[in-house]
Design an enzyme around this catalytic site. Structure first.
Site, mmCIF file in Angstrom:
data_model
loop_
_atom_site.group_PDB
_atom_site.id
_atom_site.type_symbol
_atom_site.label_atom_id
_atom_site.label_comp_id
_atom_site.label_asym_id
_atom_site.label_seq_id
_atom_site.Cartn_x
_atom_site.Cartn_y
_atom_site.Cartn_z
ATOM 1 N N ASP A 159 7.846 95.183 58.294
ATOM 2 C CA ASP A 159 7.590 94.274 59.403
ATOM 3 C C ASP A 159 8.339 92.974 59.090
ATOM 4 O OD1 ASP A 159 6.318 93.207 61.738
ATOM 5 O OD2 ASP A 159 4.907 92.183 60.416
ATOM 6 N N ARG A 160 8.590 92.163 60.092
ATOM 7 C CA ARG A 160 9.357 90.940 59.859
ATOM 8 C C ARG A 160 8.487 89.707 59.655
ATOM 9 N NH1 ARG A 160 13.299 88.044 64.227
ATOM 10 N NH2 ARG A 160 11.315 87.010 64.724
ATOM 11 N N ASP A 161 7.820 89.259 60.732
ATOM 12 C CA ASP A 161 7.086 87.994 60.690
ATOM 13 C C ASP A 161 5.807 88.133 59.873
ATOM 14 O OD1 ASP A 161 9.012 86.848 62.464
ATOM 15 O OD2 ASP A 161 8.041 87.928 64.102
ATOM 16 N N THR A 203 10.108 95.524 64.115
ATOM 17 C CA THR A 203 9.361 94.347 64.548
ATOM 18 C C THR A 203 9.026 94.390 66.031
ATOM 19 O OG1 THR A 203 9.504 91.917 64.773
ATOM 20 C CG2 THR A 203 11.589 93.126 64.751
ATOM 21 N N ASN A 204 7.758 94.166 66.353
ATOM 22 C CA ASN A 204 7.366 93.963 67.744
ATOM 23 C C ASN A 204 7.870 92.593 68.190
ATOM 24 O OD1 ASN A 204 5.951 96.379 67.815
ATOM 25 N ND2 ASN A 204 3.925 95.448 67.686
ATOM 26 N N GLN A 205 8.514 92.531 69.340
ATOM 27 C CA GLN A 205 9.036 91.263 69.858
ATOM 28 C C GLN A 205 8.544 91.063 71.288
ATOM 29 O OE1 GLN A 205 10.943 88.726 68.368
ATOM 30 N NE2 GLN A 205 10.275 89.775 66.509
ATOM 31 N N SER A 206 7.236 90.899 71.417
ATOM 32 C CA SER A 206 6.667 90.706 72.755
ATOM 33 C C SER A 206 7.103 89.384 73.366
ATOM 34 C CB SER A 206 5.139 90.778 72.697
ATOM 35 O OG SER A 206 4.593 89.701 71.961
ATOM 36 N N ARG A 243 6.184 100.351 70.498
ATOM 37 C CA ARG A 243 5.377 99.184 70.119
ATOM 38 C C ARG A 243 4.329 99.584 69.086
ATOM 39 N NH1 ARG A 243 3.743 94.057 71.542
ATOM 40 N NH2 ARG A 243 1.513 93.635 71.419
ATOM 41 N N LYS A 244 4.427 99.004 67.889
ATOM 42 C CA LYS A 244 3.395 99.274 66.884
ATOM 43 C C LYS A 244 2.027 98.865 67.432
ATOM 44 C CE LYS A 244 5.665 96.705 63.972
ATOM 45 N NZ LYS A 244 5.994 95.873 62.787
ATOM 46 N N ASP A 302 1.762 93.030 57.491
ATOM 47 C CA ASP A 302 0.634 92.105 57.354
ATOM 48 C C ASP A 302 -0.461 92.391 58.371
ATOM 49 O OD1 ASP A 302 2.280 91.232 59.495
ATOM 50 O OD2 ASP A 302 1.440 89.206 59.370
#
Length: 229
Positions: free
Chosen positions: A35-37, A77-80, A134-135, A160
């Site tokens: 995951d990114r953030d 990464t989810n980028q909503s 989408r995770k 996280d």
């Protein structure tokens, strides 16, 4: 840059396999999904400004160790924020460029970057009640597996959020590592991650990505032998 020039596939997921990647070399290899953030970079609400990028301590070192071991490293990464119209793909691209420049300075790199803009909220073209990419759904992991010929059954994910670990189980991975950085400081997120542990799916915990050495060891032990490679 026009949207058509971005590495978007199907109905809009960002799927970027880096130019240095040889699918013949990645075939049959287990991957490190990240995951990114809150995992690679410090959590910033809807991060989309390069100047706000800050690598989490130990992230570059851990990624570099995976690179050195010959393990594909895939960012999912989810980028909503894109889906909700808070920022666009160019903002995402610029932010990614800063992250990757900072990693490169420490000898680390991603082999693929996959980002899902779909979200149940908002009113734009990316609104979807439960998109596969989408995770906690496993679509981004499955995309990487298909594109790179990965051994998903031996791969791991680091996240996280409980949903990162759920995505790993749903994608048929060997295990997930939950870290306490980002949203991981919330005990409910750790509980949700640990609840995914089972006979065929291992869940570990660590303070941060810097503590993911056990994951690198597990992945390295599953690498194909030189004769098979």
């Amino acid at each position: 840059m026009k949207e058509s020039e971005y590495p978007l596939v199907d109905d809009g997921t960002w799927c970027e396999i880096k130019t240095h990647v040889d699918p013949v070399r990645t075939r049959g290899r287990p991957a490190l999904f990240l995951d990114r953030d809150g995992v690679v970079v410090e959590e910033v609400t809807y991060l989309h400004r390069p100047e706000e990028v800050a690598l989490i301590d130990g992230a570059a070192r851990l990624i570099a160790s995976a690179n050195a071991a010959g393990l594909p490293v895939v960012l999912v990464t989810n980028q909503s924020g894109v889906g909700r119209g808070y920022y666009g793909w160019q903002d995402f691209r610029d932010t990614q460029a800063r992250i990757e420049t900072d990693l490169a300075a420490a000898g680390a790199r991603f082999d693929a970057v996959i980002a899902c803009p779909f979200t149940p909220g908002g009113d734009g073209p990316y609104v979807h009640p439960d998109h596969l990419d989408r995770k906690p759904n496993p679509g981004m992991l499955l995309r990487a597996g298909r594109c790179m010929g990965l051994n998903l059954a031996a791969s791991w994910i680091v996240g996280d959020r409980g949903l990162d670990v759920v995505a790993g189980r749903r994608g048929g991975l060997a295990g997930g590592l939950h870290v306490s950085t980002g949203f991981g400081a919330d005990s409910e997120e750790r509980d949700a991650a640990l609840a995914e542990a089972g006979e065929s799916y291992t869940v570990l915990t660590a303070d941060s990505i810097a503590g993911a050495g056990a994951v690198i060891d597990a992945l390295s032990s599953a690498l194909p032998s030189p004769a098979q490679d």
